[in-house]
Design an enzyme around this catalytic site. Structure first.
Site, short mmCIF file in Angstrom:
data_model
loop_
_atom_site.label_atom_id
_atom_site.label_comp_id
_atom_site.label_asym_id
_atom_site.label_seq_id
_atom_site.Cartn_x
_atom_site.Cartn_y
_atom_site.Cartn_z
N HIS A 1 34.46 6.33 0.45
CA HIS A 1 33.67 5.94 1.52
C HIS A 1 33.38 4.54 1.20
CE1 HIS A 1 30.22 6.88 -1.55
NE2 HIS A 1 30.08 5.76 -1.11
N LYS B 1 37.88 4.79 -3.58
CA LYS B 1 36.69 5.25 -3.13
C LYS B 1 36.76 5.92 -1.79
CE LYS B 1 33.33 1.69 -4.47
NZ LYS B 1 32.18 1.14 -4.37
N GLY C 1 3.41 -3.36 15.64
CA GLY C 1 4.33 -2.20 15.36
C GLY C 1 3.48 -1.14 14.18
N ASP D 1 7.36 -8.79 6.29
CA ASP D 1 7.78 -10.16 6.45
C ASP D 1 6.77 -11.17 6.74
OD1 ASP D 1 6.75 -9.09 8.84
OD2 ASP D 1 8.33 -9.73 10.17
N ARG E 1 1.02 -3.49 22.12
CA ARG E 1 1.61 -4.83 22.01
C ARG E 1 1.07 -5.43 23.50
NH1 ARG E 1 5.17 -5.51 17.83
NH2 ARG E 1 6.47 -3.75 17.52
N ARG F 1 -14.67 3.67 4.93
CA ARG F 1 -15.53 4.30 4.09
C ARG F 1 -16.12 3.05 3.07
NH1 ARG F 1 -13.01 9.94 2.61
NH2 ARG F 1 -13.68 10.84 4.53
N GLU G 1 28.16 -0.56 -0.25
CA GLU G 1 29.27 -1.25 -0.65
C GLU G 1 29.24 -2.80 -0.20
OE1 GLU G 1 29.76 1.95 -0.30
OE2 GLU G 1 30.41 2.02 -2.24
N GLU H 1 18.88 -5.38 11.46
CA GLU H 1 18.69 -5.31 13.29
C GLU H 1 19.00 -6.94 13.64
OE1 GLU H 1 15.00 -3.74 14.51
OE2 GLU H 1 13.94 -5.22 13.16
N ARG I 1 13.55 -7.23 11.30
CA ARG I 1 13.64 -8.45 12.31
C ARG I 1 14.28 -9.77 11.54
NH1 ARG I 1 8.26 -9.39 15.54
NH2 ARG I 1 7.94 -7.39 15.86
N ASP J 1 2.57 -10.10 11.62
CA ASP J 1 2.22 -11.61 11.80
C ASP J 1 1.74 -11.87 13.25
OD1 ASP J 1 4.81 -11.13 12.62
OD2 ASP J 1 5.73 -12.83 11.67
N TYR K 1 -16.59 10.94 8.13
CA TYR K 1 -15.71 12.10 8.55
C TYR K 1 -14.96 11.88 9.72
CZ TYR K 1 -19.28 14.20 5.55
OH TYR K 1 -20.26 14.68 4.49
N ARG L 1 9.97 4.16 11.06
CA ARG L 1 8.38 3.99 11.30
C ARG L 1 7.54 4.82 11.09
NH1 ARG L 1 8.51 -1.01 15.37
NH2 ARG L 1 7.07 0.28 16.45
N THR M 1 3.12 -3.87 7.98
CA THR M 1 4.32 -3.62 8.94
C THR M 1 5.49 -3.14 7.77
OG1 THR M 1 6.14 -5.02 9.80
CG2 THR M 1 4.43 -6.23 8.58
N ILE M 2 6.30 -2.38 8.28
CA ILE M 2 7.35 -2.21 7.57
C ILE M 2 8.27 -2.95 7.02
CG2 ILE M 2 7.16 0.40 8.44
CD1 ILE M 2 9.95 -0.42 9.65
N ASP M 3 8.34 -4.30 8.07
CA ASP M 3 9.20 -5.08 7.80
C ASP M 3 9.07 -6.18 6.42
OD1 ASP M 3 10.39 -4.35 10.26
OD2 ASP M 3 9.46 -6.20 11.17
P1 ATP Z 1 5.09 -6.10 13.73
O1 ATP Z 1 5.71 -7.05 12.90
O2 ATP Z 1 5.42 -4.77 12.83
O3 ATP Z 1 5.96 -6.11 15.01
P2 ATP Z 1 2.98 -7.61 14.91
O4 ATP Z 1 1.49 -7.55 14.36
O5 ATP Z 1 3.99 -8.97 14.35
O6 ATP Z 1 3.72 -6.40 14.06
P3 ATP Z 1 3.32 -8.32 17.51
O7 ATP Z 1 3.44 -7.67 18.68
O8 ATP Z 1 3.95 -9.46 17.42
O9 ATP Z 1 3.36 -7.48 16.53
O10 ATP Z 1 1.58 -8.75 17.72
C1 ATP Z 1 0.64 -7.80 18.02
C2 ATP Z 1 -0.28 -8.30 19.14
O11 ATP Z 1 -0.90 -9.38 18.57
C3 ATP Z 1 0.34 -8.64 20.52
O12 ATP Z 1 0.69 -7.79 21.31
C4 ATP Z 1 -0.76 -9.58 21.06
O13 ATP Z 1 -1.74 -8.85 21.53
C5 ATP Z 1 -1.30 -10.19 19.59
N1 ATP Z 1 -0.63 -11.78 19.44
C6 ATP Z 1 0.65 -11.98 19.17
N2 ATP Z 1 0.95 -13.33 19.13
C7 ATP Z 1 -0.49 -13.64 19.55
C8 ATP Z 1 -0.60 -15.22 19.90
N3 ATP Z 1 0.10 -16.21 19.67
N4 ATP Z 1 -1.99 -15.44 20.15
C9 ATP Z 1 -2.81 -14.29 20.62
N5 ATP Z 1 -2.47 -13.09 20.42
C10 ATP Z 1 -1.31 -12.64 20.17
#
Ligand code: ATP
Length: 319
Positions: A215, A213, A11, A129, A72, A25, A187, A222, A171, A103, A55, A252, A125-127
């Protein structure tokens, strides 16, 4: 090491461009040849790579998204496809890869390191996590976006004496939710890390109504529930109009805040330092404002995520 590739994967997150710029750079300042790989691991497999000069990364530090594109690509789980990707890099004499992503992207990088291809991961990642780092690139910008949305929804909720439920991304991680709830003066908070009680939710809303209150704003991560159904349930139980807003991909986009730009620039520069110091299977984190590095494997399996859900106690005192 003479030639390095960089890609963004998973993502997208605001600050990915600033991270690419930091990597490119810093690499060029060490006289390295820098390749940009389009569309994450998909581009690695499809051989979509170009040499980047200083550049090539001009005028992007303030831009959201990623100019290299992200994808993905489930095909990367297949070792044969990863071998093709490695061979594509070898044809261009690329000695190591810097991966900017979440991750899932770390898992892809771990697979490459097990096939003896050196990788350094930068958390983006914005999450927020990823284990082992206080912050990921993109989190602070997304948080700001969510808080702005809450402020707007609060205005209209107060005017119409409405209850509003806001669903945010994250997530399995409630960092965005709890932080946005505190900053937005909400709240009630529903987080993946802690169970919540529907009766307690209703009691909190009813108590607010009784105290005058205008609101009630509820923030939920999610996948925790069907947010529209929850809105209907609350409306039926309280007799107050209740609306659900799913912020979705709004979270995002946008220009990265200064913190994300600085974090991305620092981590980008550090990734080159690590590769030149001989690290081959590491990822970067920030702890108490200091950059750190640890094994990609540890980020995925061994280190517990230090979640911000403990902040719930603060939020509850301020309801
Ligand atoms: P976000 O947390 O923002 O969704 P992310 O990096 O976790 O980002 P994913 O779609 O889970 O997003 O992973 C990105 C890409 O990494 C996948 O589309 C795939 O190409 C590769 N990938 C994920 N898991 C594996 C794995 N177990 N083995 C090999 N490649 C992987």
């Amino acid at each position: 090491i003479k030639t390095i590739g960089v890609l963004t994967s998973g993502g997208d997150a605001p600050g990915m461009n600033a991270a690419i710029r930091g990597v490119v750079r810093s690499g060029i300042s060490e006289s390295l040849v820098m390749y940009g790989i389009y569309d994450g691991y998909l581009g690695l497999y499809n051989d979509k790579m170009v040499i980047l000069d200083r550049y090539s990364v001009s005028d992007i530090i303030n831009k959201g998204g990623t100019f290299l594109g992200s994808a993905r690509f489930s095909g990367f789980l297949d070792e044969k496809k990863r071998l093709i990707a490695i061979n594509n890099m070898k044809k261009k004499n690329i000695d190591a890869l810097i991966i900017i992503g979440g991750d899932g992207s770390y898992s892809g990088a771990l697979c490459l390191t097990k096939m003896n291809f050196p990788c350094i991961c930068i958390p983006s990642t914005i999450d927020n996590d990823i284990s082992g780092t206080d912050y990921t690139i993109g989190y602070s910008t997304a948080l700001e976006t969510i808080v702005q949305a809450i402020d707007r929804l609060r205005d209209t909720s107060s005017s119409h004496q409405r209850i509003t439920i806001i669903e945010v991304m994250g997530r399995n991680c409630g960092d965005l939710t709890i932080s946005a709830a505190i900053a937005g003066g909400c709240e009630f908070v529903i987080l993946p890390e802690l169970p919540y009680n529907k009766q307690e939710l209703l009691d909190t809303i009813q108590c607010g109504i009784k105290n005058g209150k205008k609101h009630a704003i509820i923030v939920v991560t999610e996948y925790m529930c069907n947010t529209f159904q929850l809105a209907k349930y609350i409306e039926n139980k309280t007799g107050r109009e209740t609306r659900a807003t799913i912020l979705g991909h709004l979270q995002r986009g946008g220009s990265p805040v200064a913190y994300d730009r600085i974090l991305a620039s620092r981590m980008g520069a550090y990734s080159i330092e690590l590769l030149l110091s001989g690290y081959k299977q590491h990822c970067i984190g920030i702890k108490n404002e200091k950059l750190i590095h640890y094994k990609i494997q540890d980020a995925l399996t061994n280190i517990e995520k230090s979640s911000k859900y403990q902040l719930l106690k603060v939020a509850q005192k301020l309801y």
